[in-house]
Design an enzyme around this catalytic site. Sequence first.
Site, mmCIF file in Angstrom:
data_model
loop_
_atom_site.group_PDB
_atom_site.id
_atom_site.type_symbol
_atom_site.label_atom_id
_atom_site.label_comp_id
_atom_site.label_asym_id
_atom_site.label_seq_id
_atom_site.Cartn_x
_atom_site.Cartn_y
_atom_site.Cartn_z
ATOM 1 N N PRO A 374 1.021 -1.323 0.332
ATOM 2 C CA PRO A 374 0.400 -0.260 0.215
ATOM 3 C C PRO A 374 1.348 1.079 -0.263
ATOM 4 O O PRO A 374 1.897 1.413 0.641
ATOM 5 C CB PRO A 374 -0.787 0.542 1.217
ATOM 6 C CG PRO A 374 0.016 -1.305 1.933
ATOM 7 C CD PRO A 374 1.220 -1.892 1.087
ATOM 8 N N ASP A 548 5.691 2.103 1.691
ATOM 9 C CA ASP A 548 5.370 0.989 1.869
ATOM 10 C C ASP A 548 4.590 1.152 3.380
ATOM 11 O O ASP A 548 4.842 1.286 4.476
ATOM 12 C CB ASP A 548 5.560 -0.027 2.281
ATOM 13 C CG ASP A 548 4.833 -1.092 2.426
ATOM 14 O OD1 ASP A 548 3.995 -1.493 2.953
ATOM 15 O OD2 ASP A 548 5.608 -2.315 2.006
ATOM 16 N N HIS A 549 2.747 1.393 3.295
ATOM 17 C CA HIS A 549 2.472 2.211 5.197
ATOM 18 C C HIS A 549 2.774 1.181 5.524
ATOM 19 O O HIS A 549 2.276 0.873 6.820
ATOM 20 C CB HIS A 549 0.756 1.905 4.384
ATOM 21 C CG HIS A 549 0.611 3.577 5.077
ATOM 22 N ND1 HIS A 549 0.717 3.700 6.616
ATOM 23 C CD2 HIS A 549 -0.134 4.521 5.087
ATOM 24 C CE1 HIS A 549 0.285 4.576 7.178
ATOM 25 N NE2 HIS A 549 -0.629 5.331 6.420
ATOM 26 N N ARG A 550 2.722 -0.609 5.064
ATOM 27 C CA ARG A 550 2.926 -2.094 6.307
ATOM 28 C C ARG A 550 3.696 -0.874 6.996
ATOM 29 O O ARG A 550 3.856 -2.302 7.803
ATOM 30 C CB ARG A 550 2.892 -3.635 5.448
ATOM 31 C CG ARG A 550 1.859 -3.005 4.362
ATOM 32 C CD ARG A 550 1.834 -4.535 3.177
ATOM 33 N NE ARG A 550 2.790 -4.791 2.878
ATOM 34 C CZ ARG A 550 3.585 -5.413 2.375
ATOM 35 N NH1 ARG A 550 2.554 -5.941 2.058
ATOM 36 N NH2 ARG A 550 4.531 -4.983 0.931
#
Length: 576
Positions: A374, A548-550
């Site tokens: 994401p 990467d929003h993770r």
Amino acid sequence: MEIFTLPDVGEGLTEAEITEWKVAVGDTVAVNDILCEIETAKSLVELPSPYAGTVAELMAPAGETIEVGAPIIGISTSASEAPRHSDPAEPSSSPAGLGTNAVAADPAHAAVPAETGYSLPDERGTDEVGIGEEAPVPADGGDSVHSSGGAADIAGYSSGAALTGSGPKADAATRRPRKRSSAPAFQASQASQAGPAGSVGPKPAAAPQPPVPSGQTAVAPSWSPRLREEPAAAQPTPAQPAAPAQSSPAQPTAPATRGRKLPAAVGQLMAAGRERQTEVAGLFERVLAKPPVRRIAKELGVDLTKVRATGQFGEVTRTDVEDYLAERETNIDTSASFWMPDRGDNDARTERIRVKGVRKATAAAVSESYRDAPHVSIFVDVDASRTMEFVKRLKTSREFEGVKVTPLLILAKAVIWAAARNPHVNASWTDEEILVKHYMNLGIAAATPRGLLVPNVKNANELSLRQLAEALGTLARRAKDGKTQPAEMADGTISITNIGALGIDTGTPIINRGEVAIVAFGTIRQKPWVVSGEVIPRWITTLGGSFDHRVVDGDLSARFMADVAAIMEEPALLLE
């Protein structure tokens, strides 16, 4: 006859295309002679010959995709032609035997044991290499004996005959003594010229502004000689306010109160300020170029605002104008022959390009990254004026003689510095773990004729500024020449894409697969910028970042980008 099969050159290769044969049937080859050039999913690779002999058969045509392990060439060797009943320990008197002995006795063709290999003329490692010495990166972009992507690995051999890319590099041997001998003289010269605070480096850019007397307003930035000279004559000395009282005793002197009034000086400064505003407004519309270049551009009908400047101080050079004209003419010629007339069959007017090689690998990588990670992107405008001044000093420094220095070098150092303060941007994601890397393999996205490549500088965090500049130059040359090896693109931890080289302000880059962050470096332009309440021209760029929003939350990405911007605004922070 010895059969040579297509080897796995690394990265779990399953197939490759033979782009060009370097030999033909009947040619005599020695060990390490280049047989052919293959295109993998990531790079062009030259395959060296593991045998010495005569080419008997080419088993795969150029342009065909071959699976790993398939036979591609047959080579007749003296050993394969010798009678099977002959004693290998007994010297042969036949011509074939003589050929075998000759090959074995020739040092150029002798196998180099893996335990010894060869050594560079001055093999000192990278621990003690600093400014003023040649970094251990090969100057010509060739493979070193210490690189993991050497030709020995490409051919599938870890020992035995030395393969392509071997051989000492002359640049490191000839330049290193010259650098050592000239460094003391350079330091002494710089010390005598610069005085107590004089040295080439970021410190001059961080010098504080001169103090402004009470009641006066600083209107001239220290970096603008023109703006600095004008108010210098207008600013009164501390003795000037009392001058009217001494020349005219009949007039009462103004009481010494808070905020001493200087009517004449203030009027002059206000008038000068209005003039400067008019000048500055016109300055943004101008392009830096010398009169001869402007004359040539006018004669050729070139709009300088559309020409990409590559001059040392951001000015348009004659070469820039010539390159612009050549590119424009090429585009015109291409556009004129591009369109096809309508003949009722659109299929005949449609070009079909087979997806293969780098394009196929890039499509798979970006699709996977964009689908699985994401993405979140943020942007920040940066006043890079001090970075431009720093780059200017480095270009004229003898310590960086022969090394290409660009603002990208400072950004790379800024990313390394900021990642140490925000370690989770230098990581990778798995379904069960976040792998934080305590080393940095800094990837640099490179647009090549074959497609997008992202080679990386191994252990960039351990390199000095000069070593990093050399490594970036080597990556760029090898990528441009199509010599980037798969090992040079493996194990990246974070990447930079320099879209500013194409004149683009910013963008939302896709994260390189296996990483969690990428920084986009926009073009640097002179724009109006507010400094101490005044609008003045400054070198401004826009930095964009995708995360990467993770792994990277919004606050972490913001802190990281703010740290990168801080270095671009004040490179002297790198000295802390």
